[in-house]
Motif scaffolding. Structure first.
Motif, short mmCIF file in Angstrom:
data_model
loop_
_atom_site.label_atom_id
_atom_site.label_comp_id
_atom_site.label_asym_id
_atom_site.label_seq_id
_atom_site.Cartn_x
_atom_site.Cartn_y
_atom_site.Cartn_z
N LEU A 94 16.31 57.69 77.18
CA LEU A 94 17.32 58.75 77.17
C LEU A 94 18.37 58.54 76.07
CD1 LEU A 94 17.92 59.17 81.01
CD2 LEU A 94 16.70 60.72 79.47
N ASP A 95 18.23 57.44 75.31
CA ASP A 95 19.18 57.12 74.24
C ASP A 95 20.61 57.16 74.77
OD1 ASP A 95 20.08 56.42 71.71
OD2 ASP A 95 20.26 58.52 71.08
N CYS A 96 20.86 56.32 75.79
CA CYS A 96 22.18 56.29 76.42
C CYS A 96 22.53 54.88 76.85
CB CYS A 96 22.20 57.24 77.62
SG CYS A 96 21.15 56.72 78.99
N GLN A 97 23.71 54.73 77.41
CA GLN A 97 24.19 53.46 77.93
C GLN A 97 24.07 53.46 79.45
OE1 GLN A 97 25.44 50.79 76.06
NE2 GLN A 97 24.56 52.00 74.40
N PRO A 98 23.99 52.28 80.09
CA PRO A 98 23.93 52.23 81.56
C PRO A 98 25.08 52.98 82.22
CG PRO A 98 23.40 50.08 80.66
CD PRO A 98 23.85 50.94 79.51
N GLY A 99 26.25 52.95 81.62
CA GLY A 99 27.40 53.65 82.17
C GLY A 99 27.26 55.16 82.13
N ASP A 100 26.34 55.67 81.32
CA ASP A 100 26.08 57.10 81.31
C ASP A 100 25.27 57.51 82.53
OD1 ASP A 100 27.33 57.41 78.80
OD2 ASP A 100 25.45 56.95 77.74
N ILE A 101 24.59 56.55 83.13
CA ILE A 101 23.70 56.81 84.26
C ILE A 101 24.34 56.42 85.58
CG2 ILE A 101 21.50 56.15 85.32
CD1 ILE A 101 20.44 55.79 82.46
N LEU A 102 25.03 55.29 85.61
CA LEU A 102 25.64 54.79 86.84
C LEU A 102 27.13 55.08 86.85
CD1 LEU A 102 23.95 51.28 87.00
CD2 LEU A 102 23.27 53.35 88.22
N GLU A 103 27.62 55.56 87.97
CA GLU A 103 29.03 55.88 88.12
C GLU A 103 29.52 55.38 89.48
OE1 GLU A 103 31.85 59.86 88.48
OE2 GLU A 103 29.75 60.07 87.89
N TYR A 104 30.69 54.77 89.49
CA TYR A 104 31.29 54.31 90.75
C TYR A 104 32.32 55.34 91.20
CZ TYR A 104 34.16 51.74 94.03
OH TYR A 104 34.87 51.36 95.14
N ARG A 105 32.13 55.83 92.42
CA ARG A 105 33.10 56.73 93.04
C ARG A 105 33.50 56.13 94.38
NH1 ARG A 105 30.08 62.51 92.45
NH2 ARG A 105 29.89 62.50 90.20
N PRO A 106 34.72 55.67 94.49
CA PRO A 106 35.13 55.07 95.76
C PRO A 106 35.02 56.06 96.91
CG PRO A 106 36.91 54.98 94.13
CD PRO A 106 35.78 55.72 93.52
N GLU A 107 34.55 55.59 98.03
CA GLU A 107 34.48 56.43 99.21
C GLU A 107 35.87 56.58 99.80
OE1 GLU A 107 31.60 54.92 101.97
OE2 GLU A 107 29.99 55.01 100.51
N GLU A 108 36.14 57.80 100.25
CA GLU A 108 37.44 58.03 100.87
C GLU A 108 37.42 57.44 102.28
OE1 GLU A 108 38.96 61.98 100.73
OE2 GLU A 108 38.19 62.29 98.70
N VAL A 109 38.46 56.68 102.58
CA VAL A 109 38.59 56.08 103.90
C VAL A 109 39.42 57.01 104.76
CG1 VAL A 109 39.40 54.06 105.17
CG2 VAL A 109 38.45 53.78 102.87
N PRO A 110 38.87 57.44 105.90
CA PRO A 110 39.65 58.34 106.75
C PRO A 110 40.90 57.64 107.28
CG PRO A 110 37.49 57.84 107.76
CD PRO A 110 37.57 57.14 106.44
#
Length: 73
Positions: free
Chosen positions: A55-71
């Motif tokens: 895909l001619d990209c970096q790992p960060g282009d594919i993986l993303e961290y999104r923190p889960e919201e804590v109720p």
């Protein structure tokens, strides 16, 4: 899950099909689907490297961290 897989985004940017990516990477379309929908428990570094190369990209282009919201409560 807190880790989001953005392979679909990169596929769209590169105008590439999932089947074509699976063939270039050397994995089955079924395994690529499991990875794309976030159901994979792990990914080999060699597989990530092959995906990034295809895909001619970096790992960060594919993986993303999104923190889960804590109720609050």
């Amino acid at each position: 899950m807190s880790i989001v897989i953005n392979i679909d985004v990169m596929l769209a940017r590169r105008k590439m099909s999932s089947g074509e990516l699976a063939e270039k990477v050397g994995i089955t379309p079924a395994n690529l689907s499991i990875l794309k929908c976030g159901k994979a428990k792990a990914i080999r570094i060699t597989t990530m490297e092959a995906i990034c190369r295809a895909l001619d990209c970096q790992p960060g282009d594919i993986l993303e961290y999104r923190p889960e919201e804590v109720p609050s409560g």
